[in-house]
Design a protein around this motif. Structure first.
Motif, PDB file in Angstrom:
ATOM      1  N   VAL A 190     -40.062  37.869   9.999  1.00  0.00           N
ATOM      2  CA  VAL A 190     -39.408  36.878  10.853  1.00  0.00           C
ATOM      3  C   VAL A 190     -39.592  37.301  12.303  1.00  0.00           C
ATOM      4  N   GLY A 191     -40.000  36.367  13.132  1.00  0.00           N
ATOM      5  CA  GLY A 191     -40.197  36.657  14.550  1.00  0.00           C
ATOM      6  C   GLY A 191     -39.172  35.936  15.407  1.00  0.00           C
ATOM      7  N   LEU A 192     -38.618  36.656  16.377  1.00  0.00           N
ATOM      8  CA  LEU A 192     -37.713  36.039  17.344  1.00  0.00           C
ATOM      9  C   LEU A 192     -38.490  35.797  18.629  1.00  0.00           C
ATOM     10  N   VAL A 193     -38.471  34.567  19.096  1.00  0.00           N
ATOM     11  CA  VAL A 193     -39.160  34.199  20.330  1.00  0.00           C
ATOM     12  C   VAL A 193     -38.148  34.311  21.458  1.00  0.00           C
ATOM     13  N   ARG A 194     -38.508  35.135  22.433  1.00  0.00           N
ATOM     14  CA  ARG A 194     -37.575  35.420  23.523  1.00  0.00           C
ATOM     15  C   ARG A 194     -38.164  35.035  24.873  1.00  0.00           C
ATOM     16  N   LYS A 195     -37.290  34.726  25.799  1.00  0.00           N
ATOM     17  CA  LYS A 195     -37.652  34.484  27.196  1.00  0.00           C
ATOM     18  C   LYS A 195     -38.758  33.453  27.335  1.00  0.00           C
ATOM     19  N   SER A 196     -38.587  32.335  26.671  1.00  0.00           N
ATOM     20  CA  SER A 196     -39.581  31.266  26.735  1.00  0.00           C
ATOM     21  C   SER A 196     -39.475  30.515  28.055  1.00  0.00           C
ATOM     22  N   SER A 228     -36.259  25.462  25.253  1.00  0.00           N
ATOM     23  CA  SER A 228     -35.932  26.852  24.928  1.00  0.00           C
ATOM     24  C   SER A 228     -34.953  27.436  25.933  1.00  0.00           C
ATOM     25  N   ARG A 229     -35.146  27.117  27.182  1.00  0.00           N
ATOM     26  CA  ARG A 229     -34.226  27.614  28.218  1.00  0.00           C
ATOM     27  C   ARG A 229     -32.820  27.057  28.017  1.00  0.00           C
ATOM     28  N   ILE A 230     -32.733  25.797  27.594  1.00  0.00           N
ATOM     29  CA  ILE A 230     -31.423  25.198  27.311  1.00  0.00           C
ATOM     30  C   ILE A 230     -30.769  25.924  26.139  1.00  0.00           C
ATOM     31  N   THR A 239     -32.874  34.715  23.162  1.00  0.00           N
ATOM     32  CA  THR A 239     -33.652  34.293  21.996  1.00  0.00           C
ATOM     33  C   THR A 239     -33.456  32.802  21.775  1.00  0.00           C
ATOM     34  N   SER A 240     -34.568  32.070  21.716  1.00  0.00           N
ATOM     35  CA  SER A 240     -34.475  30.616  21.597  1.00  0.00           C
ATOM     36  C   SER A 240     -35.095  30.053  20.326  1.00  0.00           C
ATOM     37  N   HIS A 241     -35.847  30.869  19.579  1.00  0.00           N
ATOM     38  CA  HIS A 241     -36.577  30.309  18.445  1.00  0.00           C
ATOM     39  C   HIS A 241     -36.858  31.397  17.424  1.00  0.00           C
ATOM     40  N   VAL A 242     -36.993  30.980  16.172  1.00  0.00           N
ATOM     41  CA  VAL A 242     -37.285  31.882  15.060  1.00  0.00           C
ATOM     42  C   VAL A 242     -38.505  31.333  14.322  1.00  0.00           C
ATOM     43  N   PRO A 253     -27.038  29.670  10.791  1.00  0.00           N
ATOM     44  CA  PRO A 253     -27.323  30.639  11.854  1.00  0.00           C
ATOM     45  C   PRO A 253     -28.065  30.013  13.029  1.00  0.00           C
ATOM     46  N   THR A 254     -27.941  30.657  14.167  1.00  0.00           N
ATOM     47  CA  THR A 254     -28.669  30.280  15.381  1.00  0.00           C
ATOM     48  C   THR A 254     -29.672  31.389  15.692  1.00  0.00           C
ATOM     49  N   PRO A 255     -30.586  31.145  16.629  1.00  0.00           N
ATOM     50  CA  PRO A 255     -31.452  32.247  17.065  1.00  0.00           C
ATOM     51  C   PRO A 255     -30.637  33.444  17.569  1.00  0.00           C
ATOM     52  N   LYS A 256     -29.497  33.174  18.214  1.00  0.00           N
ATOM     53  CA  LYS A 256     -28.648  34.272  18.680  1.00  0.00           C
ATOM     54  C   LYS A 256     -28.121  35.094  17.499  1.00  0.00           C
TER      55      LYS A 256
END
Length: 160
Positions: free
Chosen positions: A7-13, A18-20, A29-32, A142-145
């Motif tokens: 599983v990958g967490l996408v950060r600082k997009s 994603s910023r929202i 973290t905005s996406h998985v 769950p959320t990305p957080k």
């Protein structure tokens, strides 16, 4: 370590949505995503779940599950099977309301949302990981957080 099944967490997009998500959840973290090979992943996103290149994402932090071949292929298979599944905007609205009001979505509502047909990136990853008999974040929805906090408990915070 092979990426398949991780599983990958996408950060600082830099993407506006994603910023929202990062702002609402107070997380970087905005996406998985779920790796289905060394170069491809599955992404549950607005417009439906789809296959993408891992290189489409910068700042990915990968899980470090110790997977058997069977578990890796099960996780990847569940992710692949979800291609075309609708995105769960209602779950996102519930997350946003909870984050803005700083309250928790009632467990009964979370269970109802989690058991519907549409999915979110975090929920898809949770489904695939738990189907393989592995630990994932605890909330029904769950959320990305939640994934980021789970990674912190595991010490998986090195971004690539």
């Amino acid at each position: 370590m092979t990426l398949t099944g991780q599983v990958g967490l996408v950060r600082k997009s830099r993407h506006p949505i994603s910023r929202i998500i990062e702002w609402v959840t107070r997380s970087d973290t905005s996406h998985v995503i779920i790796a289905t090979s060394e170069v491809q992943c599955i992404s549950a996103e607005p417009g439906g779940t789809r296959r993408r290149l891992i290189s489409d994402y910068q700042h990915v932090t990968w899980s470090q599950y110790v997977l058997t071949d069977r578990q890796a292929h099960l996780i990847a298979g569940i992710a692949e099977y979800s291609i075309g599944v609708r995105y769960d905007y209602l779950a996102c609205a519930a997350h946003a309301i909870a984050a803005i009001t700083r309250t928790d979505t009632p467990p009964a509502v979370q269970r109802w949302l989690a058991n519907r047909g549409p999915t979110t990136c975090s929920a898809l990853a949770q489904t695939a990981i738990t189907a393989a008999g592995l630990q994932a974040p605890r909330p029904w929805l769950p959320t990305p957080k939640d994934w980021a906090l789970f990674y912190e408990t595991k010490g998986w915070n090195h971004a690539t």
